[in-house]
Design a protein around this motif. Structure first.
Motif, PDB file in Angstrom:
ATOM      1  N   UNK A   1      56.703 132.104 101.137  1.00 12.28           N
ATOM      2  CA  UNK A   1      56.290 132.886 102.307  1.00 12.28           C
ATOM      3  C   UNK A   1      55.850 131.546 102.753  1.00 12.28           C
ATOM      4  N   UNK A   2      55.511 130.864 103.293  1.00 14.77           N
ATOM      5  CA  UNK A   2      55.803 129.624 104.456  1.00 14.77           C
ATOM      6  C   UNK A   2      57.356 129.580 105.322  1.00 14.77           C
ATOM      7  N   UNK A   3      58.291 129.663 103.942  1.00 13.58           N
ATOM      8  CA  UNK A   3      59.847 130.054 105.177  1.00 13.58           C
ATOM      9  C   UNK A   3      60.049 131.029 105.371  1.00 13.58           C
ATOM     10  N   UNK A   4      59.217 132.072 104.629  1.00 20.19           N
ATOM     11  CA  UNK A   4      59.242 133.425 105.477  1.00 20.19           C
ATOM     12  C   UNK A   4      58.630 133.489 106.337  1.00 20.19           C
ATOM     13  N   UNK A   5      57.598 132.968 106.966  1.00 21.05           N
ATOM     14  CA  UNK A   5      57.087 133.214 107.703  1.00 21.05           C
ATOM     15  C   UNK A   5      57.422 132.056 109.058  1.00 21.05           C
ATOM     16  N   UNK A   6      58.099 131.069 108.265  1.00 17.22           N
ATOM     17  CA  UNK A   6      58.527 130.477 109.433  1.00 17.22           C
ATOM     18  C   UNK A   6      59.971 130.912 110.107  1.00 17.22           C
TER      19      UNK A   6
ATOM     20  N   UNK B   1      60.970 136.962  95.899  1.00 18.91           N
ATOM     21  CA  UNK B   1      60.454 136.274  97.197  1.00 18.91           C
ATOM     22  C   UNK B   1      61.593 135.742  97.780  1.00 18.91           C
ATOM     23  N   UNK B   2      61.782 134.554  96.550  1.00  9.61           N
ATOM     24  CA  UNK B   2      63.211 134.188  96.931  1.00  9.61           C
ATOM     25  C   UNK B   2      64.414 135.052  97.816  1.00  9.61           C
ATOM     26  N   UNK B   3      64.572 135.990  97.099  1.00  6.75           N
ATOM     27  CA  UNK B   3      66.005 136.895  97.076  1.00  6.75           C
ATOM     28  C   UNK B   3      65.476 137.329  98.526  1.00  6.75           C
ATOM     29  N   UNK B   4      64.610 137.793  99.366  1.00  2.00           N
ATOM     30  CA  UNK B   4      64.082 137.901 100.650  1.00  2.00           C
ATOM     31  C   UNK B   4      64.238 137.302 101.695  1.00  2.00           C
ATOM     32  N   UNK B   5      63.455 135.472 101.668  1.00  2.00           N
ATOM     33  CA  UNK B   5      64.067 135.041 102.264  1.00  2.00           C
ATOM     34  C   UNK B   5      65.119 134.672 102.529  1.00  2.00           C
ATOM     35  N   UNK B   6      66.311 134.591 101.805  1.00  2.00           N
ATOM     36  CA  UNK B   6      67.831 134.063 101.720  1.00  2.00           C
ATOM     37  C   UNK B   6      68.061 136.031 101.993  1.00  2.00           C
ATOM     38  N   UNK B   7      67.678 136.927 102.376  1.00  2.00           N
ATOM     39  CA  UNK B   7      68.252 137.446 102.921  1.00  2.00           C
ATOM     40  C   UNK B   7      67.920 137.247 104.347  1.00  2.00           C
ATOM     41  N   UNK B   8      66.446 137.045 104.918  1.00  2.00           N
ATOM     42  CA  UNK B   8      66.275 137.523 106.197  1.00  2.00           C
ATOM     43  C   UNK B   8      67.175 135.776 106.267  1.00  2.00           C
TER      44      UNK B   8
END
Length: 152
Positions: free
Chosen positions: A49-54, A108-115
């Motif tokens: 979640x931190x990575x995603x927010x970042x 969540x990991x897939x979402x971060x990778x997609x972003x």
């Protein structure tokens, strides 16, 4: 002459400050990558979640490509673990321990990778994932060889 010396000193201090900032950022990303290891799903989700927010923020840190291996490593691990769990659960549906989890962490990991792909481009992220996978495979092979040598 003094003005040149003062300018050189301030430039030197600024370079040292920038270097210290880069070291701090590298340490933070290394630590987050380590924290997202096999220490619980909730902790891993918080780091993701931190990575995603970042990477969702308007002000993405400059040079984030430098830290991409530390970001991608736990993401890759979470996705691979979920795939392994699902594969083992299909092969042995009666074994409770192998039942697949809800998959929220992998999603969540897939979402971060997609972003990350949207932000940095798919080629750079794919290279980072391939690099992480190659490194993990090499470490596993090294451990196997060491065990084989120790067994003899």
């Amino acid at each position: 002459l003094k003005a040149k010396g003062a300018a050189a000193a301030s430039e030197e201090e600024e370079q040292k400050k920038e270097f210290d900032q880069q070291q701090l950022e590298a340490h933070v990303f290394q630590r987050l990558s380590s924290m997202a290891g096999r220490r619980g799903e909730r902790r891993r989700q918080r780091v993701f979640s931190f990575f995603l927010d970042l990477i969702s923020e308007e002000a993405v840190p400059n040079g984030i490509e430098r830290y991409l291996p530390w970001i991608v490593a736990p993401l890759h691990r979470a996705v691979e673990e979920q795939d392994r769990r699902e594969r083992e659960a299909r092969q042995s549906p009666h074994h409770k321990r192998l039942q697949p989890r809800d998959g929220a962490t992998a999603a969540l990991a897939h979402d971060v990778l997609r972003r990350l792909e949207d932000l940095l481009g798919p080629d750079l992220v794919a290279k980072a994932v391939a690099s992480v996978a190659t490194t993990l495979k090499q470490r596993r092979n090294d451990r196997r060889q060491k065990r084989a040598v120790d067994a003899v």
